[in-house]
Design a protein around this motif. Structure first.
Motif, PDB file in Angstrom:
ATOM      1  N   ILE A  84     -36.260  35.728 -10.087  1.00 56.78           N
ATOM      2  CA  ILE A  84     -37.144  36.321  -9.150  1.00 56.78           C
ATOM      3  C   ILE A  84     -37.889  35.443  -8.044  1.00 56.78           C
ATOM      4  CG2 ILE A  84     -39.231  37.747  -9.073  1.00 56.78           C
ATOM      5  CD1 ILE A  84     -38.545  39.146 -11.632  1.00 56.78           C
ATOM      6  N   VAL A  85     -38.177  34.150  -8.623  1.00 53.93           N
ATOM      7  CA  VAL A  85     -38.544  33.281  -7.252  1.00 53.93           C
ATOM      8  C   VAL A  85     -37.517  32.947  -6.404  1.00 53.93           C
ATOM      9  CG1 VAL A  85     -39.437  31.003  -7.085  1.00 53.93           C
ATOM     10  CG2 VAL A  85     -40.045  32.384  -9.075  1.00 53.93           C
ATOM     11  N   PRO A 103     -47.035  26.078   9.210  1.00 57.18           N
ATOM     12  CA  PRO A 103     -47.504  27.333   8.519  1.00 57.18           C
ATOM     13  C   PRO A 103     -46.342  27.598   7.393  1.00 57.18           C
ATOM     14  CG  PRO A 103     -47.074  27.498  11.017  1.00 57.18           C
ATOM     15  CD  PRO A 103     -46.498  25.950  10.614  1.00 57.18           C
ATOM     16  N   GLU A 104     -46.948  28.086   6.389  1.00 54.89           N
ATOM     17  CA  GLU A 104     -46.043  28.362   5.380  1.00 54.89           C
ATOM     18  C   GLU A 104     -45.487  29.820   5.233  1.00 54.89           C
ATOM     19  OE1 GLU A 104     -47.672  26.632   1.425  1.00 54.89           O
ATOM     20  OE2 GLU A 104     -49.442  26.418   2.609  1.00 54.89           O
ATOM     21  N   LEU A 105     -44.371  29.966   4.769  1.00 52.63           N
ATOM     22  CA  LEU A 105     -43.877  31.524   4.382  1.00 52.63           C
ATOM     23  C   LEU A 105     -43.707  31.873   3.190  1.00 52.63           C
ATOM     24  CD1 LEU A 105     -42.835  33.658   6.093  1.00 52.63           C
ATOM     25  CD2 LEU A 105     -40.606  32.803   5.930  1.00 52.63           C
ATOM     26  N   LEU A 106     -43.272  30.903   2.108  1.00 52.21           N
ATOM     27  CA  LEU A 106     -43.253  31.377   0.818  1.00 52.21           C
ATOM     28  C   LEU A 106     -44.099  30.686  -0.061  1.00 52.21           C
ATOM     29  CD1 LEU A 106     -40.980  32.708  -1.481  1.00 52.21           C
ATOM     30  CD2 LEU A 106     -39.724  30.562  -1.206  1.00 52.21           C
ATOM     31  N   VAL A 107     -44.981  31.318  -0.697  1.00 52.09           N
ATOM     32  CA  VAL A 107     -46.108  30.610  -1.582  1.00 52.09           C
ATOM     33  C   VAL A 107     -46.131  31.251  -2.856  1.00 52.09           C
ATOM     34  CG1 VAL A 107     -47.404  29.896   0.409  1.00 52.09           C
ATOM     35  CG2 VAL A 107     -47.879  32.080  -0.538  1.00 52.09           C
ATOM     36  N   SER A 108     -46.849  30.600  -3.777  1.00 46.47           N
ATOM     37  CA  SER A 108     -47.017  31.223  -5.184  1.00 46.47           C
ATOM     38  C   SER A 108     -48.168  31.802  -5.228  1.00 46.47           C
ATOM     39  CB  SER A 108     -47.382  30.010  -6.120  1.00 46.47           C
ATOM     40  OG  SER A 108     -48.352  29.173  -6.148  1.00 46.47           O
ATOM     41  N   ASP A 109     -48.657  32.651  -6.371  1.00 46.08           N
ATOM     42  CA  ASP A 109     -49.975  33.439  -6.289  1.00 46.08           C
ATOM     43  C   ASP A 109     -50.813  32.553  -6.368  1.00 46.08           C
ATOM     44  OD1 ASP A 109     -49.275  32.743  -8.870  1.00 46.08           O
ATOM     45  OD2 ASP A 109     -49.824  34.624  -9.608  1.00 46.08           O
ATOM     46  N   GLN A 110     -50.784  31.043  -7.058  1.00 46.22           N
ATOM     47  CA  GLN A 110     -51.978  30.397  -7.058  1.00 46.22           C
ATOM     48  C   GLN A 110     -52.233  29.620  -5.661  1.00 46.22           C
ATOM     49  OE1 GLN A 110     -54.011  29.799 -10.011  1.00 46.22           O
ATOM     50  NE2 GLN A 110     -52.783  31.557 -10.398  1.00 46.22           N
ATOM     51  N   ARG A 111     -51.234  29.290  -4.928  1.00 51.05           N
ATOM     52  CA  ARG A 111     -51.412  28.550  -3.550  1.00 51.05           C
ATOM     53  C   ARG A 111     -51.975  29.468  -2.638  1.00 51.05           C
ATOM     54  NH1 ARG A 111     -52.799  25.967   0.003  1.00 51.05           N
ATOM     55  NH2 ARG A 111     -51.542  25.197   1.831  1.00 51.05           N
ATOM     56  N   ILE A 127     -45.918  40.016   1.263  1.00 49.40           N
ATOM     57  CA  ILE A 127     -44.877  40.745   0.287  1.00 49.40           C
ATOM     58  C   ILE A 127     -44.922  39.998  -0.982  1.00 49.40           C
ATOM     59  CG2 ILE A 127     -42.430  41.031   0.253  1.00 49.40           C
ATOM     60  CD1 ILE A 127     -42.307  40.861   3.259  1.00 49.40           C
ATOM     61  N   VAL A 128     -45.023  40.991  -1.771  1.00 48.74           N
ATOM     62  CA  VAL A 128     -45.357  40.011  -3.167  1.00 48.74           C
ATOM     63  C   VAL A 128     -44.007  40.745  -4.032  1.00 48.74           C
ATOM     64  CG1 VAL A 128     -46.612  40.402  -5.233  1.00 48.74           C
ATOM     65  CG2 VAL A 128     -47.761  40.441  -3.231  1.00 48.74           C
ATOM     66  N   VAL A 129     -43.141  39.706  -4.595  1.00 49.49           N
ATOM     67  CA  VAL A 129     -42.018  39.899  -5.186  1.00 49.49           C
ATOM     68  C   VAL A 129     -42.158  39.734  -6.648  1.00 49.49           C
ATOM     69  CG1 VAL A 129     -39.697  39.221  -5.245  1.00 49.49           C
ATOM     70  CG2 VAL A 129     -40.885  38.938  -3.123  1.00 49.49           C
ATOM     71  N   GLY A 130     -42.144  40.503  -7.387  1.00 48.87           N
ATOM     72  CA  GLY A 130     -42.120  40.573  -8.966  1.00 48.87           C
ATOM     73  C   GLY A 130     -43.535  41.059  -9.406  1.00 48.87           C
ATOM     74  N   VAL A 131     -43.684  41.194 -10.585  1.00 46.87           N
ATOM     75  CA  VAL A 131     -44.881  41.812 -11.174  1.00 46.87           C
ATOM     76  C   VAL A 131     -45.862  40.919 -11.881  1.00 46.87           C
ATOM     77  CG1 VAL A 131     -43.956  44.079 -11.067  1.00 46.87           C
ATOM     78  CG2 VAL A 131     -43.829  43.050 -13.137  1.00 46.87           C
ATOM     79  N   ASN A 132     -45.170  39.655 -12.282  1.00 45.23           N
ATOM     80  CA  ASN A 132     -45.798  38.762 -13.081  1.00 45.23           C
ATOM     81  C   ASN A 132     -46.779  37.664 -12.050  1.00 45.23           C
ATOM     82  OD1 ASN A 132     -46.750  37.117 -15.095  1.00 45.23           O
ATOM     83  ND2 ASN A 132     -44.847  35.876 -15.329  1.00 45.23           N
ATOM     84  N   ASN A 133     -47.840  38.311 -11.494  1.00 44.00           N
ATOM     85  CA  ASN A 133     -48.580  37.623 -10.436  1.00 44.00           C
ATOM     86  C   ASN A 133     -50.049  38.347 -10.500  1.00 44.00           C
ATOM     87  OD1 ASN A 133     -48.710  39.611  -8.354  1.00 44.00           O
ATOM     88  ND2 ASN A 133     -46.424  39.406  -8.629  1.00 44.00           N
ATOM     89  N   ASP A 134     -50.749  37.544  -9.866  1.00 42.64           N
ATOM     90  CA  ASP A 134     -52.305  37.917  -9.925  1.00 42.64           C
ATOM     91  C   ASP A 134     -52.267  39.046  -8.994  1.00 42.64           C
ATOM     92  OD1 ASP A 134     -52.928  35.790 -11.708  1.00 42.64           O
ATOM     93  OD2 ASP A 134     -53.647  34.426  -9.883  1.00 42.64           O
ATOM     94  N   TYR A 146     -44.826  34.971  -4.853  1.00 43.45           N
ATOM     95  CA  TYR A 146     -44.022  35.137  -6.297  1.00 43.45           C
ATOM     96  C   TYR A 146     -45.376  34.592  -7.169  1.00 43.45           C
ATOM     97  CZ  TYR A 146     -43.370  30.112  -5.777  1.00 43.45           C
ATOM     98  OH  TYR A 146     -43.346  28.719  -5.453  1.00 43.45           O
ATOM     99  N   GLY A 147     -45.232  34.917  -8.444  1.00 42.50           N
ATOM    100  CA  GLY A 147     -45.980  34.394  -9.308  1.00 42.50           C
ATOM    101  C   GLY A 147     -45.553  33.153  -9.939  1.00 42.50           C
ATOM    102  N   SER A 148     -46.590  32.177 -10.100  1.00 39.00           N
ATOM    103  CA  SER A 148     -46.315  30.826 -10.494  1.00 39.00           C
ATOM    104  C   SER A 148     -45.749  30.737 -11.914  1.00 39.00           C
ATOM    105  CB  SER A 148     -47.608  30.218 -10.383  1.00 39.00           C
ATOM    106  OG  SER A 148     -48.874  30.778 -11.635  1.00 39.00           O
ATOM    107  N   LYS A 149     -45.770  31.925 -12.635  1.00 39.00           N
ATOM    108  CA  LYS A 149     -45.049  31.790 -13.945  1.00 39.00           C
ATOM    109  C   LYS A 149     -44.025  32.852 -13.954  1.00 39.00           C
ATOM    110  CE  LYS A 149     -49.459  30.584 -16.406  1.00 39.00           C
ATOM    111  NZ  LYS A 149     -50.213  30.951 -17.554  1.00 39.00           N
ATOM    112  N   GLU A 150     -43.441  33.270 -12.753  1.00 40.64           N
ATOM    113  CA  GLU A 150     -42.406  34.298 -12.538  1.00 40.64           C
ATOM    114  C   GLU A 150     -41.151  33.583 -13.015  1.00 40.64           C
ATOM    115  OE1 GLU A 150     -41.444  37.333 -12.875  1.00 40.64           O
ATOM    116  OE2 GLU A 150     -42.965  38.058 -11.060  1.00 40.64           O
TER     117      GLU A 150
END
Length: 322
Positions: free
Chosen positions: A64-65, A95-103, A113-120, A56-60
């Protein structure tokens, strides 16, 4: 061998978004098999583990997060472990499963799997959406499944479908499919009580209850011939076969098992009824049934090829192809 769930091959019409390309939501490599718990006496070499990160986007938007977390949750229902070892625990590297676009920038990964459009990721791909959409693209050898839309409401619609319908459905379908093969093994070994528990367990054959519930609206639109096959199959698995197991009648149980399998082929391959499966399952995930059959000794050699007796019953095959 096709998946067991007769009701699991339809295109469920519960607010289905645009799927681009067709069946992308079904053919994305969500899971894989790997070794887990290495460093313990209980090491498992073929556990189902996630084969993707949920991003997910860090500013989402917070909703949506939360939706991304919902998708990760349902993916977890399909898997058996996150895929960690004793050494991972010692090094605090679970192991990680859910991360931000910055991470994501500091993680090695294969699929997303990218959720939302406000991400890199979406910005780098230059994508925009006009409708609720689940879109798969490939970049640098990686599979990326994007949950998008023109606005928050559309993204939420697409994400809920992926979580509540598609991943929920797959979790039930694969549990039931593999349990069905194991059931044949229990019957052959005379383990009738274990077979009965497998039928009734929500983690066994009864895992298809979620699929029957999810498929209900579409099944209502089927013709009488398809509905008759489904009723026949359900009567065998949840009425006649349990009775045979309770009576410890091996011959009858095997014959009922084969009859149930034939109903699956009817729907999957269009035998005397319209074919309802329109895509080929991912072999790397689907083929675990071969290992299960081999573990029970339900394998014979035809020429130079191995063939599951669980699927190909003796010289007369019900599969229709090799």
């Amino acid at each position: 061998m096709k998946r067991l769930i007769v009701l699991g091959v339809i295109s469920i019409s519960l607010a289905q978004p645009v799927i681009d390309p067709p069946f992308a939501d079904r053919l994305f490599p969500y899971v894989t098999y790997g070794e887990v718990w290495t460093g313990t006496p209980a090491v498992i070499k073929d556990a189902v583990i996630p084969n993707t990160l949920v991003v997910y986007g860090s500013k989402e938007d917070p909703d949506i997060v939360a939706l991304a977390g919902r998708i990760a949750y349902y993916l977890g229902q399909w898997t058996e472990d996150i895929g960690f070892t004793a050494e991972d625990v010692r090094q605090s590297k679970m192991p990680e499963l859910l991360v931000s676009d910055q991470r994501l920038k500091s993680i090695n990964y294969q699929n997303l799997i990218v959720v939302g459009v406000n991400n890199d990721i979406v910005k780098e791909l230059g994508l925009s959406f006009e409708k609720p959409t689940i879109k798969m693209v490939q970049k640098d050898g990686k599979n990326i499944l994007i949950v998008g839309g023109a606005n928050k409401e559309q993204i939420m619609q697409a994400g809920r479908y992926l979580a509540d319908v598609r991943l929920n459905f797959k979790a039930g379908a694969y549990r039931t499919f593999f349990s069905f093969v194991a059931l044949r093994g229990y019957i052959e070994k005379g383990e009738f009580d274990a077979g009965l528990r497998l039928i009734r367990s929500p983690m066994g054959l009864s895992a298809c209850g979620k699929n029957m519930a999810l498929a209900g609206p579409m099944v209502a639109q089927w013709g009488d011939d398809l509905k008759a096959v489904v009723r026949h199959r359900n009567n065998i698995l949840y009425n006649e076969l349990p009775k045979a197991l309770e009576a410890k009648d091996k011959e009858k149980a095997v014959n009922l098992w084969k009859e149930a399998m034939l109903t699956c082929y009817q729907c999957h391959q269009g035998i005397n009824v319209p074919q309802v499966r329109r895509f080929k399952p991912i072999e790397s995930i689907h083929a675990k049934h071969q290992q299960i059959a081999e573990s029970f000794g339900l394998v014979k050699v035809i020429g130079t090829e191995k063939s599951c007796i669980a699927c190909h019953a003796g010289p007369t095959t019900i599969r229709g192809y090799r």
